[in-house]
Design an enzyme around this catalytic site. Structure first.
Site: not given
Ligand SMILES: NC(=O)c1ccc[n+]([C@@H]2O[C@H](COP(=O)([O-])OP(=O)(O)OC[C@H]3O[C@@H](n4cnc5c(N)ncnc54)[C@H](OP(=O)(O)O)[C@@H]3O)[C@@H](O)[C@H]2O)c1
Length: 344
Positions: A158-160
């Site tokens: 995921g991005c985070y």
């Protein structure tokens, strides 16, 4: 080499089209879409034109439906499938692709969490393909490099998690984290995908900053925690920019480590990582926008370390890292087809 994209009309799918159309090792791309099947790619996305679009010639430069995409994957002997679909839909649409001899990079969360009970907690649903979970490699490129090189199923992070973990993992490896880790992250609105939802309207998002889903109420907290030994406290915020993210992370340091040693450890950890840079100045999202980079700075305050990490959620946080993983998996130059220079 031949590539296929599922979910080509979403934000990450559109970035994948751009990256693959200019990738030196890719000769053919098939772009699949449920909603825009049979329509011209350029009509949907006028930004796509010029050299590179001839790679879509086998489908008349049109999107194809997922069922046609499966047929074409077999006929044209596609080497790699990128799934840019929502979680659960991804595992479902990939079902028949798992039986083909090709590499799959899934941008969704369906294969990221190794413990099925954690998936259940995070996504309120049982893990879609328990049988394939052990085969999936977590695609954090700089930390799972050797596994990615052998994997046929890559769970793109995921991005985070990408943004936070790239900053925290060197500290964990060095053994300097004394107790819990506080992560405050800011994300551009494209992180939520291209959905027509009231809370994503311009009027609801511009001119304001808001925290949401603190702690374990955000799904990505489970993914970040999976890679870390110390307890995390994660609070994401939405900020009125289209793309980009920043995390400010802090924790207390164990005694016995000098600032110079810690700084050197960070520099050495990423010395051969083309996309991760330890910066002297606190980095800004603008310097990594449209690139596959993650820039990190360190600040020492009494016995605490404060880290700042910036990346572009659609590139290093999604499609860029997916292409980086393809490069690693197929033995291409790691930076092939990936932008390095940030915007002004
Ligand atoms: N946005 C980010 O920053 C980001 C970062 C990291 C990971 N991710 C993950 O990457 C995946 C794609 O994200 P995104 O932001 O690109 O999403 P998005 O903009 O919402 O696009 C998803 C695409 O999936 C297709 N789709 C949606 N529902 C479908 C259904 N029921 N059946 C078939 N196709 C369906 C649609 O494309 P078609 O109609 O063309 O099929 C849609 O455009 C998600 O799993 C997301 O969590 C996103």
């Amino acid at each position: 080499m031949k590539a296929l994209i599922l979910g080509s009309t979403g934000y990450t799918g559109q970035v994948l089209i751009r990256l693959l159309s200019s990738h030196p090792e890719i000769q053919e791309v098939i772009a699949s879409s449920n909603s825009k099947a049979d329509s011209l790619i350029q009509e949907f996305d006028p930004g796509l034109s010029g050299p590179g679009m001839e790679k879509f010639a086998s489908t008349g430069k049109r999107f194809v439906s997922p069922s046609k995409a499966l047929k074409l994957a077999k006929e044209r002997k596609v080497d790699i499938v990128f799934s840019a679909l929502p979680h659960l839909t991804s595992a479902e649409l990939l079902k028949d692709f798992f039986n083909l001899a090709l590499v799959i990079i899934d941008l969704s969360a369906d294969f990221r969490l190794r413990d099925p009970s954690v998936f259940q907690k995070a996504y309120s649903h049982e893990v879609p393909r328990l049988d394939l979970l052990s085969q999936a490699v977590y695609g954090l490129s700089e930390w799972y490099t050797e596994d990615i090189k052998k994997a046929d199923l890559i769970a793109n992070p995921g991005c985070y998690p990408t943004n936070a973990l790239l900053a925290i993992l060197p500290a964990q490896k060095m053994g300097i984290i004394k107790a819990s880790v506080v992560i405050n992250s800011l994300s551009g609105i494209s992180g939520a995908g291209k959905k027509a939802k009231e809370n994503l309207l311009f009027t609801e998002r511009s001119e304001r900053v808001v925290a949401y889903n603190p702690g374990t109420s955000h799904r990505h907290s489970y993914e970040i925690q999976q890679e870390l030994e110390n307890k995390i406290f994660f609070t994401p915020h939405l900020v009125p920019i289209i793309q980009g993210m920043e995390s400010t992370i802090w924790f207390e340091l164990k005694s016995g480590f000098s600032q110079t040693d810690i700084q050197k450890f960070y520099f050495d950890t990423y010395a051969n990582a083309p996309f991760v840079t330890i910066q002297e100045k606190i980095p800004s999202t603008s310097q990594v926008r449209g690139t596959n980079r993650c820039d990190i700075s360190l600040h020492f305050e009494e016995n605490h370390l404060i880290l700042s990490s910036v990346s572009d959620n659609l590139f290093k946080g999604a499609s860029g890292q997916a292409v980086q993983n393809m490069n690693l998996r197929f033995g291409f130059d790691e930076i092939a087809g990936l932008p390095m220079m940030g915007e002004l």
